[in-house]
Scaffold this active site. Structure first.
Site, PDB file in Angstrom:
ATOM      1  N   ALA A 339       0.785  -1.230   0.000  1.00 42.03           N
ATOM      2  CA  ALA A 339       0.000   0.000   0.000  1.00 42.03           C
ATOM      3  C   ALA A 339       0.820   1.284   0.000  1.00 42.03           C
ATOM      4  O   ALA A 339       0.457   2.252  -0.669  1.00 42.03           O
ATOM      5  CB  ALA A 339      -0.949   0.005   1.196  1.00 42.03           C
ATOM      6  N   PRO A 341       3.416   4.331  -0.572  1.00 41.88           N
ATOM      7  CA  PRO A 341       3.098   5.453   0.312  1.00 41.88           C
ATOM      8  C   PRO A 341       1.651   5.938   0.284  1.00 41.88           C
ATOM      9  O   PRO A 341       1.345   6.941   0.908  1.00 41.88           O
ATOM     10  CB  PRO A 341       4.035   6.546  -0.170  1.00 41.88           C
ATOM     11  CG  PRO A 341       4.142   6.289  -1.640  1.00 41.88           C
ATOM     12  CD  PRO A 341       4.120   4.781  -1.790  1.00 41.88           C
ATOM     13  N   LYS A 344      -2.514   5.079  -4.276  1.00 42.52           N
ATOM     14  CA  LYS A 344      -3.616   4.241  -4.751  1.00 42.52           C
ATOM     15  C   LYS A 344      -4.567   3.881  -3.612  1.00 42.52           C
ATOM     16  O   LYS A 344      -5.779   3.757  -3.819  1.00 42.52           O
ATOM     17  CB  LYS A 344      -3.055   2.992  -5.428  1.00 42.52           C
ATOM     18  CG  LYS A 344      -2.186   3.298  -6.652  1.00 42.52           C
ATOM     19  CD  LYS A 344      -1.592   2.044  -7.246  1.00 42.52           C
ATOM     20  CE  LYS A 344      -0.699   2.373  -8.447  1.00 42.52           C
ATOM     21  NZ  LYS A 344       0.550   3.048  -8.034  1.00 42.52           N
ATOM     22  N   CYS A 518       4.397  -0.308 -12.214  1.00 40.55           N
ATOM     23  CA  CYS A 518       4.769   0.881 -12.994  1.00 40.55           C
ATOM     24  C   CYS A 518       5.926   0.513 -13.922  1.00 40.55           C
ATOM     25  O   CYS A 518       6.839   1.291 -14.146  1.00 40.55           O
ATOM     26  CB  CYS A 518       5.124   2.054 -12.085  1.00 40.55           C
ATOM     27  SG  CYS A 518       6.409   1.708 -10.881  1.00 40.55           S
TER      28      CYS A 518
END
Length: 566
Positions: A339, A341, A344, A518
């Site tokens: 989760a 930083p 999202k 990413c």
């Protein structure tokens, strides 16, 4: 003269110049990159820390790899600008010099090498090499710094008096080699590839000397030097995207990215936020999505009342798509497995109307603290942060130091605005309309819990895994120089598969599993998903989306929706 300003220290003495500060940061960054390349921790370890041994197990080694972090260049820039009380102009100059010299280091080295005598090639001291990069960056990539200032100020900042004459001579030779700039975007026809340096905005600087290898003798090596990317990475992209597609990707990675954000619609409508941003001197326009905007001229976000009140969050347009694919609903139990930083995670809470139960897990204490600060600033109540031990992954080979790059406070914050990263990471959410804490200690300050205790039967699970970051290289200036080799990528893929399989075990039958990175590497994206689905009989791929970074557009990344059959 540009960058000549010296700020007074607290004792009244004059502090170092902007270029001297840049050289210090660049030297520290270079040592960290060299350590990562040798397989060690990214930076100089604390001598009081004990290195994990083989007996400590993979979990301890993974935790040590995640925690062995030097200060990222972006944070060093922010701290230097703050401590030295630089003017906004000098702070911006410092950021550009540091980020530009790191991003273009391979190209800068090629240009410098072409202007050295054969007896000096490959024999430069680190401090001299870094100073030559810094001076060459100003001569090649900037328009507003006169050549004489770029040379003289860089030479004066060098903490090697005996080498100043040499650096001066080389930089003057580079300055004299500039023939002219070609506009128009495409590579100028009829000009030798070896003499053309791509600079920002679709322009090409022509030099008198040939500084790059010929494409005919090896496109990977030539494009790597011309566009400053690792040769092994370029070779892999040439296989995947061919030459034209690879060069377009390389050019996009070297252009300044836009600053995207999303509106916190729990607190304000987008049509109401835009005029408020305008009143604060920020230009902003709406994107096609309901909450997306693109921002210009923001400067320091900490000065904006709209930011401090949690009315928006900086997040790339591509990253915003992940939470939308999860599609959280009110009353659901949602697990965000990686989760911190929190970009999202907080988006999940906003999309659910802050009415779901979101368990936000991370194994890195300092990054989880960033999530907690973001939750507080945005005024969210539905997120339960959990600091966890990576025990469920104890049979996974941990990535070596340097293979996971997750230093940034937010994936989407551009390095051209370092203060934005610190504002997102450090805003304390102390406004009157922020909900009070319930008195419990932050999860980031608690003892880690075993992942196995988190439970199962979540309605939706998001697995946003650590990755090579090849979709966000334009934002993370050091990430391209920390890319894993083939063995390192295999270890990273193994970790990603374990995380996705663990997430699949936590979603209820009929529930949704979302995997995202990413990265633009097929090995980390579709191949990971295919491997995990093939090993089970209860998972089905619903859809997937792969993106590449584009000039003026979003970052690269991947997201897949997987249904667990019930």
């Amino acid at each position: 003269m540009a960058g000549r300003t010296r700020e007074k220290d607290k004792d009244g003495t004059k502090g170092p110049s902007v270029r001297a500060l840049a050289l210090r940061i660049l030297m520290r960054t270079e040592r960290g990159l060299a350590a990562a390349a040798r397989g060690g921790p990214r930076g100089e370890p604390d001598p009081t820390d004990e290195a994990p041994t083989a007996e400590d197990g993979p979990a301890a080694r993974l935790r040590a790899a995640l925690q062995a972090r030097p200060q990222p260049a972006r944070r060093q820039v922010h701290e230097a600008a703050t401590e030295r009380r630089l003017t906004p102009r000098d702070a911006a100059l410092l950021a550009e010099l540091v980020y530009g010299s790191i991003r273009h280091r391979l190209t800068l080295d090629a240009i410098v090498r072409a202007h050295l005598r054969s007896t000096r090639k490959g024999r430069l001291e680190d401090a001299v090499r870094v100073a030559l990069r810094l001076g060459t960056y100003q001569l090649v990539y900037t328009d507003r710094i006169p050549a004489h200032a770029a040379v003289s100020e860089t030479v004066a900042a060098l903490d090697r008096p005996g080498r100043r004459g040499f650096v001066n001579a080389v930089l003057r030779a580079v300055a004299a080699s500039r023939r002219g700039v070609h506009e128009g975007g495409a590579r100028p026809k009829g000009k030798p590839f070896e003499k053309l340096v791509p600079v920002h905005g679709g322009r090409w600087l022509e030099l008198k000397k040939r500084v790059f290898p010929s494409v005919a003798r090896g496109p990977a090596r030539a494009l790597a030097a011309c566009h400053s990317h690792p040769e092994e990475l370029v070779a892999r992209w040439l296989e995947a995207f061919e030459e034209d597609g690879t060069e377009a990707l390389l050019i996009a990675n070297n252009e300044p990215p836009p600053l995207f954000a999303r509106v916190n619609r729990l607190r304000i409508a987008r049509d109401e936020l835009l005029p408020r941003l305008d009143a604060e001197g920020v230009t902003a326009r709406a994107l096609e999505t309901d909450e997306g905007i693109v921002i210009g001229g923001a400067g320091s976000l900490e000065r904006l009342i709209t930011f401090r009140k949690g009315l928006f969050t900086v997040q790339d347009a591509t990253a915003q798509e992940v939470a939308r694919r999860v599609d959280p609903q009110r009353g659901e139990r949602i697990l965000d497995l990686c989760a911190a930083p929190g970009g999202k995670t907080t988006h999940l809470a906003e999309l659910s109307g802050d009415a779901a139960t979101i368990v936000a897990v991370d194994v890195h204490r300092t990054r989880l603290a960033l999530l907690e600060r973001a939750v507080e600033r945005l005024g969210l109540r539905s997120i339960r942060p959990v600091l966890a031990e990576p025990l469920a992954l104890e049979d996974a080979p941990p990535p070596a130091a340097g293979e996971v790059d997750d230093d940034d406070a937010d994936d989407a914050i551009p390095p051209e605005a370092p203060e934005a990263a610190l504002a997102e990471a450090g805003a304390n959410g102390s406004d009157d309309d922020t909900p009070e804490r319930d008195g419990a200690a932050p999860a980031s300050e608690a003892d880690p819990v075993a992942l196995a205790t988190i439970g199962e039967d979540f309605d939706r699970v998001l697995v946003d895994v650590p990755c090579s970051n090849t979709g966000v290289l334009r934002r993370r200036v050091e990430a391209r120089w920390r890319q894993p080799d083939a063995d390192g990528l295999a270890r990273l893929v193994a970790l990603q598969q374990r995380l996705l399989a663990f997430g699949a075990d936590r979603v209820r039958p009929g529930g949704l599993l979302v995997y995202s990175t990413c990265s633009i590497e097929e090995a980390e994206n579709a191949e990971v998903v295919a491997a995990v689905i093939a090993a089970r009989d209860d998972l089905e791929l619903e859809d997937e989306l792969a993106s590449q970074p584009t000039i003026g557009g979003g970052d690269g990344g991947y997201v897949a929706r997987i249904r667990r059959r019930g």
